[in-house]
Design an enzyme around this catalytic site. Structure first.
Site, mmCIF file in Angstrom:
data_model
loop_
_atom_site.group_PDB
_atom_site.id
_atom_site.type_symbol
_atom_site.label_atom_id
_atom_site.label_comp_id
_atom_site.label_asym_id
_atom_site.label_seq_id
_atom_site.Cartn_x
_atom_site.Cartn_y
_atom_site.Cartn_z
ATOM 1 C CB VAL A 165 1.236 -5.961 -8.952
ATOM 2 C CG1 VAL A 165 2.542 -6.404 -8.307
ATOM 3 C CG2 VAL A 165 0.328 -7.159 -9.182
ATOM 4 C CG ASN A 178 -16.889 13.619 -3.005
ATOM 5 O OD1 ASN A 178 -16.916 14.018 -4.167
ATOM 6 N ND2 ASN A 178 -16.997 12.343 -2.704
ATOM 7 N N GLY A 214 1.131 4.557 -11.128
ATOM 8 C CA GLY A 214 2.372 4.164 -11.782
ATOM 9 C C GLY A 214 3.235 5.333 -12.210
#
Length: 596
Positions: free
Chosen positions: A287, A489, A540
Protein backbone atom coordinates in the site's frame (compact mmCIF):
# COMPACT_ATOMS: atom_id res chain seq x y z
CA UNK A 1 82.82 24.11 -23.45
CA UNK A 2 80.84 20.88 -23.79
CA UNK A 3 78.82 21.62 -20.64
CA UNK A 4 78.02 25.12 -21.87
CA UNK A 5 76.98 23.82 -25.26
CA UNK A 6 74.76 21.23 -23.58
CA UNK A 7 73.05 23.93 -21.50
CA UNK A 8 72.45 26.09 -24.57
CA UNK A 9 71.01 23.12 -26.44
CA UNK A 10 68.68 22.31 -23.53
CA UNK A 11 67.56 25.95 -23.37
CA UNK A 12 66.73 25.89 -27.10
CA UNK A 13 64.82 22.61 -26.71
CA UNK A 14 62.95 23.95 -23.67
CA UNK A 15 62.04 27.15 -25.51
CA UNK A 16 60.77 25.16 -28.50
CA UNK A 17 58.84 22.79 -26.21
CA UNK A 18 57.12 25.54 -24.23
CA UNK A 19 56.51 27.72 -27.30
CA UNK A 20 55.05 24.70 -29.09
CA UNK A 21 52.52 24.41 -26.24
CA UNK A 22 51.99 28.21 -26.19
CA UNK A 23 53.09 28.38 -22.55
CA UNK A 24 54.67 31.90 -22.67
CA UNK A 25 51.59 33.30 -24.44
CA UNK A 26 49.17 31.71 -21.99
CA UNK A 27 51.27 32.66 -19.00
CA UNK A 28 51.12 36.29 -20.10
CA UNK A 29 47.34 36.00 -20.61
CA UNK A 30 46.93 34.49 -17.13
CA UNK A 31 48.98 37.20 -15.42
CA UNK A 32 47.17 39.98 -17.28
CA UNK A 33 43.76 38.44 -16.48
CA UNK A 34 44.39 37.80 -12.79
CA UNK A 35 46.25 40.98 -11.82
CA UNK A 36 43.13 43.23 -11.80
CA UNK A 37 41.34 40.61 -9.68
CA UNK A 38 44.20 40.26 -7.17
CA UNK A 39 42.83 36.92 -5.86
CA UNK A 40 43.59 35.98 -2.28
CA UNK A 41 44.94 32.59 -3.39
CA UNK A 42 47.00 33.58 -6.42
CA UNK A 43 48.53 30.18 -7.08
CA UNK A 44 45.19 28.44 -6.63
CA UNK A 45 43.67 30.82 -9.18
CA UNK A 46 46.57 30.22 -11.55
CA UNK A 47 45.96 26.47 -11.20
CA UNK A 48 42.30 26.99 -12.01
CA UNK A 49 43.18 29.16 -15.02
CA UNK A 50 45.56 26.62 -16.53
CA UNK A 51 43.37 23.60 -15.73
CA UNK A 52 41.13 24.39 -18.70
CA UNK A 53 44.10 23.72 -21.00
CA UNK A 54 44.85 20.31 -19.44
CA UNK A 55 43.95 17.05 -21.17
CA UNK A 56 40.53 15.56 -20.56
CA UNK A 57 40.62 12.93 -17.79
CA UNK A 58 40.64 9.38 -19.09
CA UNK A 59 39.80 6.11 -17.40
CA UNK A 60 42.93 4.39 -16.14
CA UNK A 61 41.50 1.68 -13.91
CA UNK A 62 38.29 -0.11 -12.97
CA UNK A 63 37.99 -1.95 -9.68
CA UNK A 64 35.19 -4.44 -9.05
CA UNK A 65 34.52 -5.97 -5.68
CA UNK A 66 31.89 -8.03 -3.93
CA UNK A 67 29.91 -6.09 -1.29
CA UNK A 68 26.61 -6.51 0.55
CA UNK A 69 23.37 -4.73 -0.26
CA UNK A 70 20.73 -3.43 2.15
CA UNK A 71 19.35 -6.90 2.92
CA UNK A 72 22.72 -8.57 3.32
CA UNK A 73 22.83 -10.15 -0.13
CA UNK A 74 26.02 -10.07 -2.23
CA UNK A 75 26.19 -7.52 -5.00
CA UNK A 76 28.74 -5.63 -7.10
CA UNK A 77 30.58 -2.38 -6.48
CA UNK A 78 32.45 -0.71 -9.36
CA UNK A 79 35.07 1.99 -8.74
CA UNK A 80 36.35 4.32 -11.46
CA UNK A 81 39.89 5.74 -11.45
CA UNK A 82 40.94 8.38 -13.97
CA UNK A 83 44.20 9.98 -14.99
CA UNK A 84 43.69 13.61 -13.98
CA UNK A 85 46.55 16.07 -14.64
CA UNK A 86 49.04 13.18 -14.86
CA UNK A 87 47.92 11.57 -11.59
CA UNK A 88 45.71 8.55 -10.94
CA UNK A 89 42.65 9.68 -8.99
CA UNK A 90 39.63 7.79 -7.65
CA UNK A 91 36.58 9.54 -9.10
CA UNK A 92 33.55 7.63 -7.82
CA UNK A 93 31.94 4.24 -7.29
CA UNK A 94 28.52 2.71 -7.69
CA UNK A 95 26.84 -0.26 -6.00
CA UNK A 96 24.31 -2.23 -7.98
CA UNK A 97 20.98 -3.12 -6.41
CA UNK A 98 20.24 -6.84 -6.43
CA UNK A 99 16.98 -8.11 -7.87
CA UNK A 100 15.32 -11.48 -7.51
CA UNK A 101 12.44 -12.90 -9.53
CA UNK A 102 11.70 -15.45 -6.80
CA UNK A 103 8.22 -14.90 -5.26
CA UNK A 104 7.65 -14.68 -1.51
CA UNK A 105 6.10 -18.13 -1.28
CA UNK A 106 8.90 -19.92 -3.15
CA UNK A 107 10.09 -23.32 -1.96
CA UNK A 108 13.27 -23.44 0.19
CA UNK A 109 15.20 -25.29 -2.49
CA UNK A 110 14.23 -22.62 -5.04
CA UNK A 111 15.46 -19.88 -2.72
CA UNK A 112 18.71 -21.78 -2.08
CA UNK A 113 19.30 -22.21 -5.82
CA UNK A 114 18.64 -18.49 -6.36
CA UNK A 115 21.18 -17.55 -3.67
CA UNK A 116 23.83 -19.77 -5.26
CA UNK A 117 23.11 -18.29 -8.68
CA UNK A 118 23.40 -14.77 -7.22
CA UNK A 119 26.77 -15.56 -5.64
CA UNK A 120 28.09 -17.03 -8.88
CA UNK A 121 26.87 -14.02 -10.85
CA UNK A 122 28.55 -11.51 -8.52
CA UNK A 123 31.80 -13.51 -8.60
CA UNK A 124 31.75 -13.54 -12.41
CA UNK A 125 30.87 -9.82 -12.54
CA UNK A 126 33.88 -8.96 -10.35
CA UNK A 127 36.13 -10.92 -12.73
CA UNK A 128 34.67 -9.14 -15.78
CA UNK A 129 35.25 -5.69 -14.26
CA UNK A 130 38.77 -6.34 -13.03
CA UNK A 131 40.06 -8.05 -16.14
CA UNK A 132 38.50 -7.65 -19.62
CA UNK A 133 36.45 -4.49 -19.01
CA UNK A 134 39.34 -2.84 -17.20
CA UNK A 135 41.51 -3.33 -20.29
CA UNK A 136 38.84 -2.48 -22.88
CA UNK A 137 37.82 0.83 -21.27
CA UNK A 138 41.30 2.08 -20.39
CA UNK A 139 42.19 5.49 -21.89
CA UNK A 140 38.55 6.21 -22.75
CA UNK A 141 37.31 9.67 -21.77
CA UNK A 142 34.94 9.32 -18.83
CA UNK A 143 32.48 11.70 -20.50
CA UNK A 144 32.11 9.49 -23.59
CA UNK A 145 29.07 7.56 -22.34
CA UNK A 146 27.96 6.54 -25.81
CA UNK A 147 31.25 4.85 -26.66
CA UNK A 148 31.52 3.24 -23.23
CA UNK A 149 28.04 1.73 -23.51
CA UNK A 150 28.79 0.56 -27.04
CA UNK A 151 31.87 -1.31 -25.81
CA UNK A 152 29.92 -2.79 -22.90
CA UNK A 153 27.07 -3.84 -25.20
CA UNK A 154 29.39 -5.57 -27.65
CA UNK A 155 31.20 -7.38 -24.84
CA UNK A 156 27.90 -8.60 -23.41
CA UNK A 157 26.65 -9.74 -26.83
CA UNK A 158 29.84 -11.77 -27.26
CA UNK A 159 29.34 -13.39 -23.86
CA UNK A 160 25.75 -14.29 -24.77
CA UNK A 161 26.96 -15.86 -28.01
CA UNK A 162 29.64 -17.79 -26.11
CA UNK A 163 27.00 -19.22 -23.80
CA UNK A 164 24.84 -20.22 -26.77
CA UNK A 165 27.71 -22.09 -28.36
CA UNK A 166 28.59 -23.86 -25.10
CA UNK A 167 24.96 -24.88 -24.64
CA UNK A 168 24.76 -26.11 -28.22
CA UNK A 169 27.87 -28.29 -27.79
CA UNK A 170 26.47 -29.73 -24.56
CA UNK A 171 23.20 -30.63 -26.27
CA UNK A 172 25.03 -32.25 -29.19
CA UNK A 173 27.23 -34.26 -26.82
CA UNK A 174 24.19 -35.37 -24.80
CA UNK A 175 22.38 -36.43 -27.97
CA UNK A 176 25.29 -38.70 -28.96
CA UNK A 177 25.40 -40.59 -25.67
CA UNK A 178 21.64 -40.78 -25.07
CA UNK A 179 20.29 -44.17 -26.29
CA UNK A 180 17.19 -44.25 -28.44
CA UNK A 181 14.05 -44.92 -26.39
CA UNK A 182 12.99 -48.57 -26.41
CA UNK A 183 9.77 -49.27 -28.25
CA UNK A 184 6.98 -50.29 -25.89
CA UNK A 185 4.36 -52.88 -26.87
CA UNK A 186 0.92 -51.42 -27.36
CA UNK A 187 -1.24 -51.42 -24.26
CA UNK A 188 -4.08 -53.91 -24.66
CA UNK A 189 -7.54 -52.42 -24.59
CA UNK A 190 -9.69 -54.19 -21.99
CA UNK A 191 -12.78 -55.82 -23.38
CA UNK A 192 -16.17 -54.59 -22.30
CA UNK A 193 -17.90 -57.02 -20.00
CA UNK A 194 -21.22 -58.39 -21.20
CA UNK A 195 -24.27 -56.79 -19.68
CA UNK A 196 -22.43 -53.64 -18.63
CA UNK A 197 -23.41 -50.39 -20.24
CA UNK A 198 -20.56 -48.37 -21.70
CA UNK A 199 -19.87 -45.16 -19.75
CA UNK A 200 -20.26 -42.03 -21.85
CA UNK A 201 -17.58 -39.44 -21.35
CA UNK A 202 -18.95 -35.95 -20.81
CA UNK A 203 -16.74 -33.30 -22.32
CA UNK A 204 -16.66 -30.12 -20.25
CA UNK A 205 -15.78 -27.02 -22.19
CA UNK A 206 -13.00 -25.10 -20.46
CA UNK A 207 -11.48 -21.76 -21.20
CA UNK A 208 -7.89 -22.41 -20.17
CA UNK A 209 -5.77 -19.47 -19.05
CA UNK A 210 -2.61 -18.67 -21.01
CA UNK A 211 0.33 -20.51 -19.43
CA UNK A 212 2.97 -18.52 -17.58
CA UNK A 213 5.68 -17.23 -19.87
CA UNK A 214 9.17 -18.38 -18.86
CA UNK A 215 11.27 -15.89 -16.93
CA UNK A 216 13.77 -13.97 -18.99
CA UNK A 217 17.17 -15.65 -18.60
CA UNK A 218 19.84 -13.61 -16.86
CA UNK A 219 23.42 -14.14 -17.96
CA UNK A 220 25.81 -14.88 -15.11
CA UNK A 221 27.96 -11.78 -14.54
CA UNK A 222 25.58 -9.33 -16.22
CA UNK A 223 25.76 -7.03 -13.17
CA UNK A 224 29.16 -5.92 -14.46
CA UNK A 225 27.60 -4.24 -17.50
CA UNK A 226 25.04 -2.17 -15.60
CA UNK A 227 27.43 -1.36 -12.77
CA UNK A 228 30.22 -0.17 -15.08
CA UNK A 229 27.88 1.92 -17.26
CA UNK A 230 26.43 3.72 -14.25
CA UNK A 231 29.85 4.24 -12.66
CA UNK A 232 31.11 5.85 -15.88
CA UNK A 233 28.06 8.15 -15.95
CA UNK A 234 28.76 9.21 -12.37
CA UNK A 235 32.42 9.78 -13.26
CA UNK A 236 31.40 11.86 -16.28
CA UNK A 237 29.16 14.02 -14.09
CA UNK A 238 31.93 14.46 -11.52
CA UNK A 239 34.50 15.42 -14.15
CA UNK A 240 31.99 17.80 -15.79
CA UNK A 241 31.21 19.32 -12.36
CA UNK A 242 27.45 18.95 -12.76
CA UNK A 243 24.96 16.91 -10.71
CA UNK A 244 24.28 13.43 -12.05
CA UNK A 245 20.59 14.23 -12.74
CA UNK A 246 21.58 17.16 -14.98
CA UNK A 247 24.26 15.06 -16.68
CA UNK A 248 21.62 12.39 -17.49
CA UNK A 249 19.21 15.05 -18.77
CA UNK A 250 21.95 16.44 -21.05
CA UNK A 251 22.61 12.95 -22.41
CA UNK A 252 18.89 12.42 -23.08
CA UNK A 253 18.42 15.80 -24.78
CA UNK A 254 21.64 15.77 -26.87
CA UNK A 255 23.54 18.12 -24.53
CA UNK A 256 20.78 20.74 -24.58
CA UNK A 257 20.27 21.91 -21.03
CA UNK A 258 16.57 21.75 -20.02
CA UNK A 259 15.07 25.08 -18.96
CA UNK A 260 12.86 23.38 -16.37
CA UNK A 261 12.86 19.99 -14.66
CA UNK A 262 10.06 18.12 -12.92
CA UNK A 263 10.52 16.00 -9.83
CA UNK A 264 8.95 12.55 -10.00
CA UNK A 265 6.11 12.02 -7.55
CA UNK A 266 7.12 9.58 -4.82
CA UNK A 267 5.18 6.35 -4.30
CA UNK A 268 5.95 5.84 -0.61
CA UNK A 269 5.22 2.36 0.69
CA UNK A 270 3.26 2.54 3.93
CA UNK A 271 2.38 -1.14 4.44
CA UNK A 272 3.84 -4.39 3.18
CA UNK A 273 1.10 -7.05 3.28
CA UNK A 274 3.09 -10.24 2.92
CA UNK A 275 1.17 -12.99 1.19
CA UNK A 276 2.47 -15.76 3.45
CA UNK A 277 0.91 -14.25 6.59
CA UNK A 278 -1.97 -16.15 8.27
CA UNK A 279 -4.43 -13.37 7.41
CA UNK A 280 -6.80 -13.96 4.49
CA UNK A 281 -6.09 -11.02 2.15
CA UNK A 282 -3.70 -12.00 -0.64
CA UNK A 283 -4.59 -9.34 -3.23
CA UNK A 284 -2.47 -6.53 -1.76
CA UNK A 285 1.33 -6.68 -1.54
CA UNK A 286 2.10 -3.00 -1.00
CA UNK A 287 0.00 0.00 0.00
CA UNK A 288 1.64 3.21 -1.18
CA UNK A 289 0.90 6.88 -0.58
CA UNK A 290 1.15 9.52 -3.32
CA UNK A 291 1.08 13.15 -2.13
CA UNK A 292 -0.94 15.69 -4.16
CA UNK A 293 0.97 17.72 -6.74
CA UNK A 294 0.14 20.99 -4.98
CA UNK A 295 2.54 20.11 -2.16
CA UNK A 296 6.28 20.38 -2.32
CA UNK A 297 8.14 17.11 -1.86
CA UNK A 298 9.15 18.19 1.63
CA UNK A 299 5.52 18.92 2.58
CA UNK A 300 4.38 15.64 1.03
CA UNK A 301 6.93 13.58 2.98
CA UNK A 302 5.95 15.32 6.24
CA UNK A 303 2.27 14.56 5.57
CA UNK A 304 3.07 10.92 4.84
CA UNK A 305 5.01 10.71 8.11
CA UNK A 306 1.95 12.00 9.97
CA UNK A 307 -0.25 9.34 8.36
CA UNK A 308 2.33 6.66 9.13
CA UNK A 309 2.40 7.63 12.82
CA UNK A 310 -1.39 7.53 13.06
CA UNK A 311 -1.55 4.17 11.24
CA UNK A 312 1.03 2.78 13.66
CA UNK A 313 -1.04 3.99 16.60
CA UNK A 314 -4.22 2.43 15.20
CA UNK A 315 -2.50 -0.88 14.46
CA UNK A 316 -1.01 -1.03 17.95
CA UNK A 317 -4.33 -0.23 19.62
CA UNK A 318 -6.14 -2.86 17.53
CA UNK A 319 -3.58 -5.50 18.51
CA UNK A 320 -2.45 -6.09 14.94
CA UNK A 321 1.16 -5.18 15.57
CA UNK A 322 2.43 -7.06 18.63
CA UNK A 323 5.38 -9.34 18.12
CA UNK A 324 4.97 -13.13 18.13
CA UNK A 325 5.67 -13.48 21.85
CA UNK A 326 3.78 -10.39 22.99
CA UNK A 327 0.59 -12.23 23.94
CA UNK A 328 2.36 -14.72 26.20
CA UNK A 329 4.38 -11.95 27.85
CA UNK A 330 1.24 -9.89 28.41
CA UNK A 331 -0.48 -12.87 30.01
CA UNK A 332 2.43 -13.49 32.38
CA UNK A 333 2.52 -9.83 33.36
CA UNK A 334 -1.20 -9.83 34.15
CA UNK A 335 -1.02 -13.02 36.21
CA UNK A 336 1.87 -11.65 38.27
CA UNK A 337 0.08 -8.36 38.89
CA UNK A 338 2.70 -6.35 37.01
CA UNK A 339 1.94 -3.78 34.37
CA UNK A 340 2.09 -5.30 30.89
CA UNK A 341 4.87 -3.93 28.64
CA UNK A 342 3.78 -1.96 25.59
CA UNK A 343 3.35 -4.19 22.53
CA UNK A 344 6.49 -4.13 20.38
CA UNK A 345 6.13 -3.09 16.77
CA UNK A 346 5.90 -5.73 14.10
CA UNK A 347 9.06 -6.05 12.10
CA UNK A 348 10.03 -3.56 9.43
CA UNK A 349 9.90 -5.03 5.94
CA UNK A 350 12.91 -5.06 3.62
CA UNK A 351 10.91 -2.41 1.73
CA UNK A 352 11.36 -0.04 4.69
CA UNK A 353 7.75 -0.10 5.92
CA UNK A 354 5.50 -1.86 8.42
CA UNK A 355 4.57 -5.48 7.79
CA UNK A 356 0.99 -6.42 8.56
CA UNK A 357 -1.97 -8.36 7.19
CA UNK A 358 -5.74 -8.08 6.78
CA UNK A 359 -8.69 -10.35 6.18
CA UNK A 360 -10.25 -8.29 3.39
CA UNK A 361 -9.58 -5.22 1.28
CA UNK A 362 -12.37 -3.09 2.76
CA UNK A 363 -10.92 -3.54 6.25
CA UNK A 364 -7.56 -2.19 5.06
CA UNK A 365 -8.97 0.76 3.11
CA UNK A 366 -11.39 1.82 5.84
CA UNK A 367 -8.54 1.82 8.35
CA UNK A 368 -6.54 4.05 5.99
CA UNK A 369 -9.49 6.43 5.75
CA UNK A 370 -9.82 6.48 9.55
CA UNK A 371 -6.11 7.24 10.02
CA UNK A 372 -6.31 10.19 7.63
CA UNK A 373 -9.57 11.48 9.11
CA UNK A 374 -8.08 11.40 12.62
CA UNK A 375 -5.41 13.89 11.62
CA UNK A 376 -7.70 16.09 9.54
CA UNK A 377 -6.90 14.70 6.10
CA UNK A 378 -9.12 13.23 3.41
CA UNK A 379 -8.05 10.51 1.02
CA UNK A 380 -8.62 11.59 -2.57
CA UNK A 381 -7.93 15.24 -1.77
CA UNK A 382 -5.04 15.46 0.68
CA UNK A 383 -3.44 12.13 -0.20
CA UNK A 384 -3.84 9.34 -2.79
CA UNK A 385 -3.26 5.60 -2.70
CA UNK A 386 -1.50 3.20 -5.02
CA UNK A 387 -1.73 -0.57 -4.59
CA UNK A 388 0.78 -3.15 -5.77
CA UNK A 389 -1.27 -6.29 -6.38
CA UNK A 390 1.61 -8.50 -7.62
CA UNK A 391 -1.00 -10.63 -9.39
CA UNK A 392 1.58 -13.02 -10.82
CA UNK A 393 2.00 -14.37 -7.26
CA UNK A 394 -1.74 -15.02 -6.88
CA UNK A 395 -2.39 -17.42 -9.75
CA UNK A 396 -3.37 -20.99 -8.86
CA UNK A 397 -2.54 -22.77 -12.10
CA UNK A 398 -4.41 -25.94 -11.10
CA UNK A 399 -7.65 -23.96 -10.82
CA UNK A 400 -6.73 -21.40 -13.49
CA UNK A 401 -7.81 -18.58 -11.18
CA UNK A 402 -6.34 -15.92 -8.91
CA UNK A 403 -6.56 -16.52 -5.15
CA UNK A 404 -7.40 -13.03 -3.86
CA UNK A 405 -8.41 -14.23 -0.38
CA UNK A 406 -7.61 -17.52 1.28
CA UNK A 407 -9.99 -19.94 -0.43
CA UNK A 408 -11.55 -17.28 -2.68
CA UNK A 409 -10.68 -17.51 -6.38
CA UNK A 410 -11.47 -15.31 -9.38
CA UNK A 411 -10.96 -15.74 -13.11
CA UNK A 412 -9.13 -13.02 -15.07
CA UNK A 413 -12.47 -11.58 -16.27
CA UNK A 414 -13.81 -11.57 -12.72
CA UNK A 415 -10.64 -9.76 -11.62
CA UNK A 416 -11.36 -6.94 -14.07
CA UNK A 417 -14.92 -6.58 -12.73
CA UNK A 418 -13.59 -6.58 -9.17
CA UNK A 419 -11.07 -3.79 -9.92
CA UNK A 420 -13.75 -1.69 -11.61
CA UNK A 421 -15.94 -2.00 -8.51
CA UNK A 422 -12.96 -1.25 -6.25
CA UNK A 423 -12.02 2.00 -8.02
CA UNK A 424 -15.68 3.09 -8.16
CA UNK A 425 -16.04 2.52 -4.40
CA UNK A 426 -12.61 3.90 -3.48
CA UNK A 427 -11.75 6.59 -6.08
CA UNK A 428 -8.76 7.75 -4.02
CA UNK A 429 -6.84 4.76 -5.43
CA UNK A 430 -5.15 6.31 -8.47
CA UNK A 431 -2.69 3.54 -9.38
CA UNK A 432 -2.74 -0.25 -9.57
CA UNK A 433 0.57 -2.03 -10.13
CA UNK A 434 0.45 -5.51 -11.64
CA UNK A 435 -3.32 -5.99 -11.28
CA UNK A 436 -3.04 -8.96 -13.67
CA UNK A 437 -0.41 -11.29 -15.04
CA UNK A 438 1.27 -10.17 -18.25
CA UNK A 439 -0.17 -13.24 -20.02
CA UNK A 440 -3.76 -11.99 -19.54
CA UNK A 441 -3.50 -9.50 -22.39
CA UNK A 442 -7.23 -9.37 -23.19
CA UNK A 443 -8.02 -8.48 -19.59
CA UNK A 444 -5.28 -5.81 -19.55
CA UNK A 445 -7.02 -4.19 -22.51
CA UNK A 446 -10.39 -4.45 -20.76
CA UNK A 447 -9.20 -2.93 -17.50
CA UNK A 448 -7.38 -0.11 -19.32
CA UNK A 449 -10.49 0.79 -21.30
CA UNK A 450 -12.63 0.64 -18.16
CA UNK A 451 -10.33 2.46 -15.70
CA UNK A 452 -7.55 4.13 -17.67
CA UNK A 453 -9.17 7.58 -17.54
CA UNK A 454 -9.13 7.67 -13.71
CA UNK A 455 -6.43 5.26 -12.58
CA UNK A 456 -2.91 4.36 -13.70
CA UNK A 457 -2.63 0.68 -14.66
CA UNK A 458 1.08 -0.01 -14.29
CA UNK A 459 3.14 -3.03 -15.30
CA UNK A 460 6.12 -4.01 -13.18
CA UNK A 461 6.69 -7.76 -12.90
CA UNK A 462 3.66 -8.27 -15.14
CA UNK A 463 5.55 -6.88 -18.08
CA UNK A 464 7.47 -7.92 -21.13
CA UNK A 465 10.99 -6.67 -21.61
CA UNK A 466 10.67 -3.55 -23.71
CA UNK A 467 14.09 -3.90 -25.31
CA UNK A 468 12.27 -6.07 -27.86
CA UNK A 469 10.58 -2.90 -29.12
CA UNK A 470 13.94 -1.76 -30.51
CA UNK A 471 13.73 -4.49 -33.14
CA UNK A 472 9.98 -5.04 -33.44
CA UNK A 473 7.57 -2.32 -32.37
CA UNK A 474 4.52 -4.36 -33.42
CA UNK A 475 4.97 -7.20 -30.96
CA UNK A 476 1.94 -8.30 -28.96
CA UNK A 477 2.44 -6.80 -25.52
CA UNK A 478 -0.24 -6.11 -22.93
CA UNK A 479 -1.80 -2.64 -22.89
CA UNK A 480 -0.96 -0.53 -19.83
CA UNK A 481 -0.65 3.09 -18.64
CA UNK A 482 3.02 2.90 -17.84
CA UNK A 483 6.01 0.81 -16.94
CA UNK A 484 8.28 0.40 -13.92
CA UNK A 485 11.92 0.52 -15.03
CA UNK A 486 14.60 -0.96 -12.79
CA UNK A 487 18.32 -0.44 -13.17
CA UNK A 488 19.56 -4.00 -12.81
CA UNK A 489 21.76 -6.59 -14.51
CA UNK A 490 22.95 -5.59 -18.01
CA UNK A 491 20.84 -2.43 -18.27
CA UNK A 492 23.03 0.48 -19.42
CA UNK A 493 22.47 4.20 -18.99
CA UNK A 494 22.04 4.51 -22.77
CA UNK A 495 19.35 1.81 -22.62
CA UNK A 496 17.32 3.74 -20.05
CA UNK A 497 17.58 6.89 -22.14
CA UNK A 498 16.38 5.00 -25.22
CA UNK A 499 13.56 3.19 -23.39
CA UNK A 500 12.18 6.35 -21.79
CA UNK A 501 12.25 7.95 -25.24
CA UNK A 502 10.12 5.09 -26.56
CA UNK A 503 7.73 5.43 -23.61
CA UNK A 504 7.46 9.20 -24.07
CA UNK A 505 6.68 8.75 -27.76
CA UNK A 506 3.87 6.31 -27.01
CA UNK A 507 2.27 8.44 -24.27
CA UNK A 508 3.19 6.01 -21.52
CA UNK A 509 4.42 7.17 -18.16
CA UNK A 510 7.77 6.11 -16.77
CA UNK A 511 8.19 4.92 -13.20
CA UNK A 512 11.65 4.19 -11.87
CA UNK A 513 11.51 1.47 -9.25
CA UNK A 514 13.81 0.36 -6.50
CA UNK A 515 14.65 -3.37 -6.58
CA UNK A 516 14.19 -5.61 -3.53
CA UNK A 517 17.85 -5.60 -2.51
CA UNK A 518 18.69 -1.90 -2.39
CA UNK A 519 22.01 -0.29 -1.46
CA UNK A 520 23.01 3.12 -0.14
CA UNK A 521 23.80 4.24 -3.69
CA UNK A 522 21.50 7.18 -4.51
CA UNK A 523 21.99 7.18 -8.29
CA UNK A 524 18.49 5.85 -8.97
CA UNK A 525 17.02 9.18 -7.83
CA UNK A 526 19.25 11.18 -10.17
CA UNK A 527 18.35 8.83 -13.02
CA UNK A 528 14.62 9.35 -12.35
CA UNK A 529 14.94 13.14 -12.30
CA UNK A 530 17.23 13.30 -15.33
CA UNK A 531 15.05 10.95 -17.39
CA UNK A 532 11.85 12.82 -16.49
CA UNK A 533 10.09 9.90 -14.76
CA UNK A 534 6.51 10.54 -13.61
CA UNK A 535 6.79 8.47 -10.42
CA UNK A 536 9.59 7.13 -8.23
CA UNK A 537 8.95 3.91 -6.30
CA UNK A 538 11.51 3.69 -3.50
CA UNK A 539 9.80 1.78 -0.69
CA UNK A 540 9.07 3.12 2.78
CA UNK A 541 10.52 5.79 5.05
CA UNK A 542 12.63 3.38 7.10
CA UNK A 543 15.95 1.57 6.49
CA UNK A 544 19.00 3.61 5.62
CA UNK A 545 19.25 2.51 1.99
CA UNK A 546 15.68 3.72 1.35
CA UNK A 547 15.82 6.93 3.38
CA UNK A 548 19.10 7.95 1.69
CA UNK A 549 17.24 8.13 -1.62
CA UNK A 550 14.41 10.24 -0.21
CA UNK A 551 17.02 12.59 1.27
CA UNK A 552 18.68 12.84 -2.14
CA UNK A 553 15.32 13.68 -3.75
CA UNK A 554 14.75 16.40 -1.16
CA UNK A 555 18.21 17.83 -1.88
CA UNK A 556 17.50 17.91 -5.63
CA UNK A 557 14.21 19.71 -4.97
CA UNK A 558 16.11 22.39 -3.03
CA UNK A 559 18.67 22.79 -5.83
CA UNK A 560 16.08 23.10 -8.58
CA UNK A 561 13.99 25.54 -6.52
CA UNK A 562 17.07 27.67 -5.80
CA UNK A 563 17.96 27.72 -9.52
CA UNK A 564 14.39 28.60 -10.53
CA UNK A 565 14.16 25.50 -12.76
CA UNK A 566 11.63 23.45 -10.75
CA UNK A 567 8.41 22.76 -12.65
CA UNK A 568 5.22 21.45 -11.02
CA UNK A 569 4.36 17.82 -11.74
CA UNK A 570 1.11 16.78 -13.46
CA UNK A 571 -1.30 13.90 -13.01
CA UNK A 572 -2.76 13.07 -16.41
CA UNK A 573 -4.55 9.79 -17.01
CA UNK A 574 -4.89 8.05 -20.37
CA UNK A 575 -8.37 7.55 -21.76
CA UNK A 576 -7.88 4.25 -23.60
CA UNK A 577 -11.58 3.94 -24.36
CA UNK A 578 -11.59 7.24 -26.23
CA UNK A 579 -8.80 6.36 -28.64
CA UNK A 580 -8.01 3.55 -31.03
CA UNK A 581 -5.85 0.87 -29.52
CA UNK A 582 -2.21 1.32 -30.51
CA UNK A 583 -0.40 -1.55 -32.11
CA UNK A 584 2.43 -1.50 -29.59
CA UNK A 585 2.10 -0.95 -25.86
CA UNK A 586 4.73 -1.20 -23.26
CA UNK A 587 5.50 -3.14 -20.26
CA UNK A 588 8.86 -3.43 -18.33
CA UNK A 589 12.29 -2.72 -18.34
CA UNK A 590 15.40 -4.64 -18.84
CA UNK A 591 17.33 -5.40 -21.95
CA UNK A 592 16.47 -9.01 -22.54
CA UNK A 593 19.58 -11.13 -23.11
CA UNK A 594 19.59 -12.52 -26.60
CA UNK A 595 19.98 -16.12 -25.54
CA UNK A 596 18.09 -19.38 -25.60
Amino acid sequence: MEAGERRRRLRREAAEYYQGHRVPERMEEALNTLFPLRPGDLYGELANYFSKFSKAPVICKLVGRKVLDGVGQPTLEVEIYCTVKNYEKRICSTIMASHSQIPENALPETIEADEKERNDSVHTAVEWVNEPLNTMLRDLESTDQCQADKILGEYFANKVEEKKQIQKRKEEAAAKVTPAPASCPPTPIPKQKKGVRPVKKVLVEENPIPPAEPAEPVLCGSLAIGGTSLAIAKAGATISRVPLYLYIALLKHDQESPKEMTLPLPMVTLLNCEKNLPTKLKLVKEVMLIPPIELSLKQGIERIQDIQKEMTRLLESSGKMPGPQADSKRGKAQSSGKKAPPPPLKRISHLGCLTTGYDNLEQLLLLMQTACKNIGLELGTDMYLAINCAAHELMDYDKGKYEILTGTFKSPDEMVAMYVEMINNFPFIIALIDPLRKEDREQWSSICCALGSKCYLIAEDAATHISKLKTDQNINIAMCSGVVLKYINQTKVSDLIEYTGILDGQRHITILGSPDGESLDESLVDLAVGLGARFLKLGGLSRGERVAKYNRLLAIEEQLAANGTLREAKLEFIDFAGESQPEEQLPDVLPAPEQD
